[in-house]
Design an enzyme around this catalytic site. Structure first.
Site, PDB file in Angstrom:
ATOM      1  CD  GLU A  97     -40.962   2.511  -1.795  1.00 54.76           C
ATOM      2  OE1 GLU A  97     -40.849   3.176  -0.755  1.00 54.76           O
ATOM      3  OE2 GLU A  97     -40.783   1.275  -1.834  1.00 54.76           O
TER       4      GLU A  97
ATOM      5  CB  CYS B  95     -42.567 -13.894  -3.283  1.00 51.09           C
ATOM      6  SG  CYS B  95     -42.833 -14.378  -5.009  1.00 51.09           S
TER       7      CYS B  95
ATOM      8  CB  CYS C 197     -33.398  -7.665  -3.751  1.00 48.33           C
ATOM      9  SG  CYS C 197     -34.382  -8.958  -4.522  1.00 48.33           S
TER      10      CYS C 197
ATOM     11  CB  CYS D  96     -41.364 -10.025  -2.049  1.00 48.53           C
ATOM     12  SG  CYS D  96     -41.612  -8.538  -3.052  1.00 48.53           S
TER      13      CYS D  96
ATOM     14  CB  CYS E 261     -46.698  -7.930  -6.072  1.00 50.61           C
ATOM     15  SG  CYS E 261     -46.275  -9.325  -7.145  1.00 50.61           S
TER      16      CYS E 261
ATOM     17  CB  CYS F 160     -34.880  -1.229  -9.830  1.00 52.77           C
ATOM     18  SG  CYS F 160     -36.012  -2.514  -9.256  1.00 52.77           S
TER      19      CYS F 160
END
Length: 396
Positions: A112, A168, A388, A171, A164, A157
């Site tokens: 995305e 975190c 975010c 996220c 990932c 973005c």
């Protein structure tokens, strides 16, 4: 999830081997790569520049539309598979004008990217692009065409990986885990496709590596993408309009500073002012200690009047107390920086949540009292899960 028992993860796997110039997808080739290729076909060097312009300045992949090239050359180029490596799946538009693009890769995986309207005081202006202060004379707005100055600026973005490895806790991408890194051709194609979804009068002014993935974990492809974006024959973006966001991979920070002279913006996903709290939120802190990270930030070759962005996601009862604000001010002492406070956006993989608005405001006021430059990010695109921390491995 109990904030006192946040998960930790091992160090991420090593980044993969990167292809040579000859192995690269045509969309990831710089003009000099095309010079070598077309030279072998007996073509003059200016033809290579023309091909690069068609792809990176005019967003054209179809060789039959490259009308200033000879028909025999177009036939040869068709054999190189100069085609977009991404397919559009869906485009969701938020009520605030944010657009989230779901894109399919050739291997069937999905990523995305997000187009964000810029506005006063929100992440789309000073906070999610680069400083609007002049550095060493590199001010692309000062020399741009009057029509560009009147256009509505947008921030794009982009994602650098599928998922990932950083883990975190706030996220969605980090909770999904790493599937693979993106090649420069797949990153730059997000830019090319996003241009098609600009409304009349809009332009991409800032580009941020803040989508899915850790861009410095995949440094070679990130750096090549930046070179493609800033090349004068292509999009010709100013490096100061590009920001790389990282959880703090120290070797990558050093390399970014060396390769681009500090002109590329740097944003650090800090999220805590002390090692213990940070390790609970950003597990990579166990392998990239906070004191070593801060030393790398102080050594980053910032041009005059530029600052490092400190991203700080506020999580209820984890890192949102006044004592955290005071420790943060101490940790950042002497570093040219600005703090971007981000109340946590909800994700399906976690029960963690944002603090109450009054807690966020108290945190901001304390930082301001301590003379720390800070702002609270305005949430954009949360109604389409484009805010975010909300980008995930959607497979629709």
């Amino acid at each position: 999830m109990n904030p006192s028992k946040l998960p930790v993860i091992p160090a991420p796997p090593a980044a993969p081997r990167h292809p040579s110039s000859k192995e690269r997808h045509p969309v990831a080739r710089l003009p000099e790569d095309f010079h070598d290729l077309l030279g072998q076909l007996g073509e003059p060097s200016f033809r290579a520049d023309q091909v690069f312009r068609w792809i990176h300045q005019h967003s054209v992949f179809d060789v039959e539309r490259m009308t200033n090239l000879s028909r025999p050359l177009r036939s040869r180029l068709a054999e190189l598979d100069i085609a977009c490596p991404l397919d559009e799946v869906t485009v969701q538009r938020s009520t605030d004008g944010t657009r989230k693009l779901l894109l399919r890769l050739r291997d069937g995986m999905a990523i995305e990217c997000v187009l964000i309207p810029q506005g006063n005081g929100d992440q789309g202006s000073d906070d999610q692009g680069s400083d609007d202060q002049d550095d060493d004379g590199d001010d692309d707005d000062a020399s741009s065409h009057p029509e560009e100055r009147r256009s509505r600026p947008m921030t794009l973005c982009v994602s650098s990986q599928v998922g990932c490895a950083m883990g975190c806790v706030f996220c969605a991408s980090g909770q999904a885990g790493l599937k693979r890194g993106l090649g420069a051709h797949e990153i730059i194609s997000q830019v090319i496709i996003a241009r098609r979804h600009l409304d009349a009068g809009e332009r991409i002014k800032n580009l941020v590596f803040m989508g899915m993935g850790e861009p410095l974990h995949h440094y070679a492809e990130t750096a090549r993408t930046i070179r493609l974006l800033t090349h004068p024959l292509g999009a010709a973006m100013s490096p100061r309009r590009i920001t790389v966001s990282t959880v703090g991979l120290i070797s990558g920070i050093k390399k970014l500073g060396e390769d681009f002279g500090g002109k590329v913006g740097l944003a650090i996903s800090l999220h805590a002012p002390d090692p213990e709290t940070r390790s609970r939120i950003v597990p990579m802190n166990l392998h990239q200690p906070l004191d070593e990270l801060m030393a790398a930030l102080h050594a980053y070759p910032l041009p005059k009047r530029r600052r490092i962005t400190i991203e700080y996601t506020l999580i209820d009862r984890v890192n949102d107390r006044i004592e955290h604000a005071r420790r943060l001010a101490t940790t950042l002492a002497g570093l040219p920086s600005k703090v971007n406070l981000i109340p946590m956006n909800p994700i399906k993989a976690s029960t963690l949540r944002a603090p109450l608005p009054e807690t966020v405001e108290a945190f901001r006021r304390e930082l301001a009292r301590l003379r720390v430059s800070c702002s609270v990010r305005q949430t954009r695109g949360d109604d389409v899960d484009a805010a975010c921390g909300q980008l995930a491995l959607a497979q629709s």
